[in-house]
Design a protein around this motif. Structure first.
Motif, PDB file in Angstrom:
ATOM      1  N   UNK A 171     -19.413   2.367   1.412  1.00 50.43           N
ATOM      2  CA  UNK A 171     -19.608   1.203   1.830  1.00 50.43           C
ATOM      3  C   UNK A 171     -19.615   0.798   0.363  1.00 50.43           C
ATOM      4  N   UNK A 172     -20.130   1.341  -0.674  1.00 50.91           N
ATOM      5  CA  UNK A 172     -20.184   0.193  -1.707  1.00 50.91           C
ATOM      6  C   UNK A 172     -18.584   0.334  -2.361  1.00 50.91           C
ATOM      7  N   UNK A 173     -17.992   1.432  -2.487  1.00 48.10           N
ATOM      8  CA  UNK A 173     -16.654   1.216  -3.068  1.00 48.10           C
ATOM      9  C   UNK A 173     -15.661   0.183  -2.221  1.00 48.10           C
ATOM     10  N   UNK A 174     -15.518   0.077  -0.852  1.00 45.59           N
ATOM     11  CA  UNK A 174     -14.859  -0.339   0.593  1.00 45.59           C
ATOM     12  C   UNK A 174     -15.932  -2.300  -0.049  1.00 45.59           C
ATOM     13  N   UNK A 175     -17.049  -1.957  -0.341  1.00 47.31           N
ATOM     14  CA  UNK A 175     -16.964  -3.636  -0.796  1.00 47.31           C
ATOM     15  C   UNK A 175     -17.049  -4.353  -2.045  1.00 47.31           C
ATOM     16  N   UNK A 176     -16.726  -3.250  -3.214  1.00 47.30           N
ATOM     17  CA  UNK A 176     -16.496  -3.202  -4.480  1.00 47.30           C
ATOM     18  C   UNK A 176     -14.820  -3.748  -4.070  1.00 47.30           C
ATOM     19  N   UNK A 177     -14.276  -3.224  -3.122  1.00 46.67           N
ATOM     20  CA  UNK A 177     -12.619  -3.428  -2.948  1.00 46.67           C
ATOM     21  C   UNK A 177     -12.173  -4.865  -2.823  1.00 46.67           C
ATOM     22  N   UNK A 178     -13.479  -5.278  -1.610  1.00 45.93           N
ATOM     23  CA  UNK A 178     -13.372  -6.096  -0.752  1.00 45.93           C
ATOM     24  C   UNK A 178     -12.742  -7.078  -1.727  1.00 45.93           C
ATOM     25  N   UNK A 179     -14.090  -6.825  -2.911  1.00 41.12           N
ATOM     26  CA  UNK A 179     -14.627  -8.179  -4.196  1.00 41.12           C
ATOM     27  C   UNK A 179     -13.693  -8.773  -4.724  1.00 41.12           C
ATOM     28  N   UNK A 180     -13.200  -7.431  -5.504  1.00 38.12           N
ATOM     29  CA  UNK A 180     -11.428  -7.709  -5.787  1.00 38.12           C
ATOM     30  C   UNK A 180     -10.494  -8.412  -5.531  1.00 38.12           C
ATOM     31  N   UNK A 181     -10.222  -8.030  -3.856  1.00 36.52           N
ATOM     32  CA  UNK A 181      -9.186  -8.736  -3.175  1.00 36.52           C
ATOM     33  C   UNK A 181      -9.566  -9.800  -2.729  1.00 36.52           C
ATOM     34  N   UNK A 182     -10.615 -10.459  -3.623  1.00 39.66           N
ATOM     35  CA  UNK A 182     -10.919 -11.853  -2.669  1.00 39.66           C
ATOM     36  C   UNK A 182     -10.887 -12.633  -4.186  1.00 39.66           C
ATOM     37  N   UNK A 183     -10.906 -11.809  -5.157  1.00 37.34           N
ATOM     38  CA  UNK A 183     -10.485 -12.665  -7.115  1.00 37.34           C
ATOM     39  C   UNK A 183      -9.467 -12.715  -7.094  1.00 37.34           C
ATOM     40  N   UNK A 184      -8.495 -11.917  -6.675  1.00 37.69           N
ATOM     41  CA  UNK A 184      -7.273 -11.860  -7.168  1.00 37.69           C
ATOM     42  C   UNK A 184      -6.138 -11.068  -6.452  1.00 37.69           C
ATOM     43  N   UNK A 185      -5.185 -10.610  -6.286  1.00 37.68           N
ATOM     44  CA  UNK A 185      -4.106  -9.862  -5.206  1.00 37.68           C
ATOM     45  C   UNK A 185      -4.497  -8.307  -6.616  1.00 37.68           C
ATOM     46  N   UNK A 186      -4.527  -7.417  -5.909  1.00 35.88           N
ATOM     47  CA  UNK A 186      -4.549  -6.241  -6.634  1.00 35.88           C
ATOM     48  C   UNK A 186      -3.274  -5.925  -6.536  1.00 35.88           C
ATOM     49  N   UNK A 187      -2.189  -6.339  -6.732  1.00 34.54           N
ATOM     50  CA  UNK A 187      -0.844  -6.087  -6.864  1.00 34.54           C
ATOM     51  C   UNK A 187      -0.253  -6.918  -7.968  1.00 34.54           C
ATOM     52  N   UNK A 188      -1.587  -7.917  -8.393  1.00 32.51           N
ATOM     53  CA  UNK A 188      -0.428  -9.220  -9.358  1.00 32.51           C
ATOM     54  C   UNK A 188      -0.909  -8.103 -10.645  1.00 32.51           C
ATOM     55  N   UNK A 189       0.383  -8.286 -11.629  1.00 34.63           N
ATOM     56  CA  UNK A 189      -0.467  -8.876 -13.233  1.00 34.63           C
ATOM     57  C   UNK A 189      -0.477  -9.793 -13.877  1.00 34.63           C
ATOM     58  N   UNK A 190      -0.867 -10.136 -14.761  1.00 30.42           N
ATOM     59  CA  UNK A 190      -1.441 -11.793 -15.472  1.00 30.42           C
ATOM     60  C   UNK A 190      -0.405 -10.789 -17.468  1.00 30.42           C
ATOM     61  N   UNK A 191       0.364 -11.513 -17.450  1.00 28.39           N
ATOM     62  CA  UNK A 191       0.582 -11.791 -18.953  1.00 28.39           C
ATOM     63  C   UNK A 191       1.013 -12.527 -19.532  1.00 28.39           C
ATOM     64  N   UNK A 192       0.547 -12.031 -20.593  1.00 25.84           N
ATOM     65  CA  UNK A 192       0.189 -13.373 -21.615  1.00 25.84           C
ATOM     66  C   UNK A 192       0.879 -12.914 -22.631  1.00 25.84           C
ATOM     67  N   UNK A 193       0.986 -14.005 -23.470  1.00 28.02           N
ATOM     68  CA  UNK A 193       1.897 -13.547 -24.874  1.00 28.02           C
ATOM     69  C   UNK A 193       1.022 -12.346 -25.981  1.00 28.02           C
ATOM     70  N   UNK A 225     -13.946   0.678 -12.291  1.00 26.69           N
ATOM     71  CA  UNK A 225     -15.609   0.366 -12.079  1.00 26.69           C
ATOM     72  C   UNK A 225     -15.804   1.722 -10.764  1.00 26.69           C
ATOM     73  N   UNK A 226     -14.790   1.675  -9.980  1.00 26.58           N
ATOM     74  CA  UNK A 226     -13.955   3.226  -8.946  1.00 26.58           C
ATOM     75  C   UNK A 226     -14.914   3.996  -9.220  1.00 26.58           C
TER      76      UNK A 226
END
Length: 447
Positions: free
Chosen positions: A44-66, A301-302
């Motif tokens: 249950x805690x793992x599922x809630x954590x996954x939903x939390x990360x999904x709500x903050x941003x896509x789990x298939x997205x990579x942010x690239x910086x210089x 976290x997992x």
């Protein structure tokens, strides 16, 4: 002996000792329920954590910086995030989309109060990842009209009274928002009649609202405080204001002149599957760029949650171990009570494996009954836990986490019953082996 006959005989033998059987089944039920409830808390805690990360941003997205050593003013142009770099990212395996980003900090006024936020230009690939409130639509691609998509927190936290700094709630779809862009950094102003320099008056703009991101005053994601628009539309608009500079604060070359092409704040790379994010992230990192993604934080976290889940499962396992000892004790007592019966069966020519299988079937049935009863108790306990911890997810992992603290998926239910049967059967093996070794004559003489 056929399986049906074994089950029928085992059932008859268990009925002859109802109280002992019930108490042994109760021990298995308690052990099974302990394991299932403990593991369900981790799931249950793992599922809630996954939903939390999904709500903050896509789990298939990579942010690239210089990278730390590339790009920058007077830096290596090959390490800058330019259109050429964006094209190179598109050819990486498993990449489904790439979105450069242009971010402009603006000042705004609405309902007589001031506010400030960032207008972020991104591609349609990025915009399609955003969840909108009902009635909204995505900003049009490559349009002459700049349409804005407001983050939900802009409505509650970005406008304030200057004297008291008290937040003022606005509704961009109903209230008129006047937006002012920053002055070009190269502007030298105009000369007045007295010779002093005067800054040109800043123009105020009103843009149509495409929509508002889903979420209320308590909901937050990485885009809640931004206003999004199509990047090509934003480029066309900014070029009218900043001419050759392209953006308010352009990057400059060694001579102090703005580059004649866009150098992006950062680039978003979208991957086809969560399992491929790490590989793509490493490939981009090896190119010299700084990268980050929600997946790397989720994995860390997992790992911590998995350790917690192992501890919880181990605690429940102790209860099931005690139940296994109870099964073994019950079967041993059964052998002592049925010594004469076993001797008669051997004298009549009953095969040794059949005698063994009879006791294993009895212990396995105890495990089965205990597993089913324990699973029923687990669902009841899980329901009670979830009834009292409805807001536990938002307290532990943020407003994006919803659902109960305890979760029992079908695979866990099936595993619990199977494990209980296995424990019962294994616990009955030693008594069954002892029954096989009894001497027929000695067993018959036993009173």
């Amino acid at each position: 002996m056929r399986l049906f006959d074994l089950i029928k005989l085992a059932t008859s033998n268990l009925k002859r000792r109802k109280m002992r059987t019930v108490l042994t089944v109760l021990g298995v039920a308690i052990g099974t329920a302990s394991i299932v409830v403990m593991v369900s808390l981790g799931i249950g805690m793992s599922a809630m954590m996954l939903k939390s990360y999904q709500s903050m941003g896509s789990l298939t997205r990579i942010d690239v910086y210089e990278g730390g050593y590339g790009g920058g003013t007077n830096g290596d142009q090959s390490m800058m995030l330019t259109d050429e770099t964006v094209e190179s990212f598109k050819h990486i395996p498993h990449v489904t989309g790439v979105s450069p980003s242009i971010e402009v900090n603006i000042e705004a006024k609405c309902k007589g109060v001031s506010g400030s936020f960032s207008i972020v230009g991104v591609t349609q690939d990025y915009l399609q990842q955003l969840e909108l409130r009902d009635g909204g639509h995505l900003p049009a691609a490559n349009s002459d009209t700049l349409e804005l998509l407001y983050g939900n927190q802009i409505l509650y936290s970005s406008f304030y009274k200057q004297k008291t700094w008290e937040n003022v709630e606005i509704d961009p779809e109903k209230d008129t928002v006047f937006i002012t862009f920053p002055q070009p950094s190269t502007s030298q102003g105009t000369q007045s009649s007295e010779g002093s320099t005067q800054e040109p008056k800043q123009k105020k703009y009103i843009f149509p609202v495409a929509g508002i991101m889903k979420g209320g005053a308590e909901d937050w994601s990485d885009g809640s405080y931004n206003v999004y628009t199509d990047i090509d539309s934003l480029k066309r608009f900014l070029k009218k204001i900043y001419k050759k500079a392209l953006v308010p604060n352009p990057r400059t070359n060694k001579n102090g002149k703005p580059y004649p092409y866009y150098v992006y704040n950062n680039v978003y790379v979208f991957v086809d599957d969560m399992d491929n994010v790490s590989a793509v992230q490493k490939q981009i990192s090896d190119m010299g760029f700084s990268v980050s993604s929600s997946m790397e934080w989720l994995k860390q976290a997992q790992q911590q949650l998995n350790m917690v889940q192992l501890v919880l499962g181990g605690i429940g396992g102790v209860s099931l171990l005690v139940a296994a000892i109870g099964i073994m004790n019950t079967m041993m007592m059964s052998i002592y009570e049925r010594t004469k019966e076993i001797g008669v069966m051997k004298v009549l020519g009953c095969a040794m494996p059949d005698i063994r299988n009879m006791f294993l079937c009895e212990s396995g049935m105890i495990g089965l009954m205990g597993g089913i009863a324990g699973l029923a108790v687990s669902y009841l306990i899980s329901y009670i836990i979830n009834s009292f911890t409805k807001n536990a997810g938002s307290m532990m992992f943020g407003s994006g986490s919803t659902g109960g603290l305890s979760s029992i998926p079908l695979w866990l239910a099936a595993f619990a019953i199977g494990f209980a049967i296995a424990v019962g059967t294994i616990a009955g093996y030693v008594p069954a082996a002892r029954a096989m070794k009894l001497s027929p004559l000695a067993a018959i003489r036993n009173e």
